[in-house]
Design an enzyme around this catalytic site. Structure first.
Site, PDB file in Angstrom:
ATOM      1  N   GLY A  10       0.804  -1.217   0.000  1.00 30.28           N
ATOM      2  CA  GLY A  10       0.000   0.000   0.000  1.00 30.28           C
ATOM      3  C   GLY A  10       0.834   1.263   0.000  1.00 30.28           C
ATOM      4  O   GLY A  10       0.559   2.207  -0.755  1.00 30.28           O
ATOM      5  N   TYR A  34      -7.206 -17.501   2.244  1.00 23.17           N
ATOM      6  CA  TYR A  34      -6.555 -16.404   1.516  1.00 23.17           C
ATOM      7  C   TYR A  34      -6.703 -16.627   0.013  1.00 23.17           C
ATOM      8  O   TYR A  34      -7.081 -15.716  -0.730  1.00 23.17           O
ATOM      9  CB  TYR A  34      -5.083 -16.315   1.901  1.00 23.17           C
ATOM     10  CG  TYR A  34      -4.343 -15.171   1.246  1.00 23.17           C
ATOM     11  CD1 TYR A  34      -4.435 -13.885   1.765  1.00 23.17           C
ATOM     12  CD2 TYR A  34      -3.555 -15.378   0.121  1.00 23.17           C
ATOM     13  CE1 TYR A  34      -3.761 -12.823   1.171  1.00 23.17           C
ATOM     14  CE2 TYR A  34      -2.878 -14.327  -0.482  1.00 23.17           C
ATOM     15  CZ  TYR A  34      -2.984 -13.051   0.048  1.00 23.17           C
ATOM     16  OH  TYR A  34      -2.319 -12.001  -0.553  1.00 23.17           O
ATOM     17  N   THR A  76       7.198  -8.400   2.353  1.00 19.75           N
ATOM     18  CA  THR A  76       6.522  -7.555   3.338  1.00 19.75           C
ATOM     19  C   THR A  76       6.424  -8.327   4.646  1.00 19.75           C
ATOM     20  O   THR A  76       6.689  -9.539   4.695  1.00 19.75           O
ATOM     21  CB  THR A  76       5.101  -7.180   2.884  1.00 19.75           C
ATOM     22  OG1 THR A  76       4.304  -8.371   2.819  1.00 19.75           O
ATOM     23  CG2 THR A  76       5.113  -6.489   1.523  1.00 19.75           C
TER      24      THR A  76
END
Length: 257
Positions: free
Chosen positions: A19, A150, A187
């Site tokens: 993001g 997911y 990440t």
């Protein structure tokens, strides 16, 4: 002219990882203003230190709660007097709390997409066309036993993007819908095994498909490519440090075995 230049965007999950990389990329391409929406105050403060406060505001919100998500839209519009781009990016791997994963990865994305398409972009966009980008994953094409929920949510986002990319939606709202599908990104979410089932086989299972781990900045770059080239309803894979490329899901009759 770059589509992003002079535009205002709202980015959920925008305070870190993919993001934040998206926010940086939008700013580099001339965005007029960005509402960063995230549930973490700490991450929001850090993000603001990184990108500065000149063209960015931080809005703390739990996007699984419609009132808070809608409040983020309202705050962004009140600040910049327009809204052109909505990027539904917030997501989580939480196989143990799978209802939370569905709420964040799917329900909140549908909510954000409909709010953008039906309510805000038609009224507040500065140009002839609004844009919605939803972040799916290559997990939307593959099945991994360590992350079944997911994978299910990302499969769903691919179907959502294709369906909302239909001509009738575009005629009614003049909003283009593009879905990005990143490969493995370095990440905190991908590096943390606590949200997966069977973490002991995580590297083995992911390694069969994702041979190169990307930095988040690559997704920000790929997003711009998808914005520039992406047709309504298109799917764009960003993986292995290669340029973003469009993919087409085969019609089911062609997959008969």
């Amino acid at each position: 002219m770059d589509f992003v230049a002079g535009k205002v965007a709202l980015v959920t999950g925008g305070a870190g990882g993919i993001g934040l990389a998206i926010v940086k990329s939008l700013l580099q391409h001339g965005a007029k203003g960005i509402g960063i929406v995230d549930i973490s105050d700490k991450a929001g403060r850090k993000a603001m230190e990184i990108v500065g406060e000149n063209k960015v505001i931080f809005i703390k919100a739990d996007v699984t709660k419609k009132a808070e998500l809608e409040g983020a839209f309202e705050t962004t519009i009140q600040t910049y007097k327009q809204l052109d781009i909505v990027i539904n990016n917030a997501g989580v791997v939480d196989e143990h709390g799978w209802k939370n994963a569905i709420a964040l990865n799917l329900v909140a994305v549908v909510e954000g997409t409909y709010l953008g398409m039906q309510k805000y972009l038609p009224k507040y966009r500065s140009g002839e066309e609004g844009l919605i980008i939803n972040t799916a994953s290559v997990c939307g094409f593959q099945a991994f036993q360590i992350a079944p929920v997911y994978c299910a949510t990302k499969h769903a986002l691919i179907g959502l993007g294709k369906a909302l990319g239909g001509d009738e939606f575009y005629k009614r709202y003049k909003v283009r819908v593009v879905t990005i599908c990143p490969g493995l990104v370095r990440t905190s979410m991908s590096q943390d095994s606590s949200g997966f089932l069977f973490p002991e086989v995580k590297d083995e299972e992911f390694g069969s498909v994702w041979s190169i781990t990307q930095e988040p900045e690559r997704i920000g770059e790929g997003l711009i490519e998808a914005i520039k080239k992406g047709k309504n309803g298109s799917l764009w894979v960003i993986e292995e440090d290669e340029p973003a490329h469009e993919v087409v899901v085969p019609e089911h009759r062609t997959m008969k075995v």
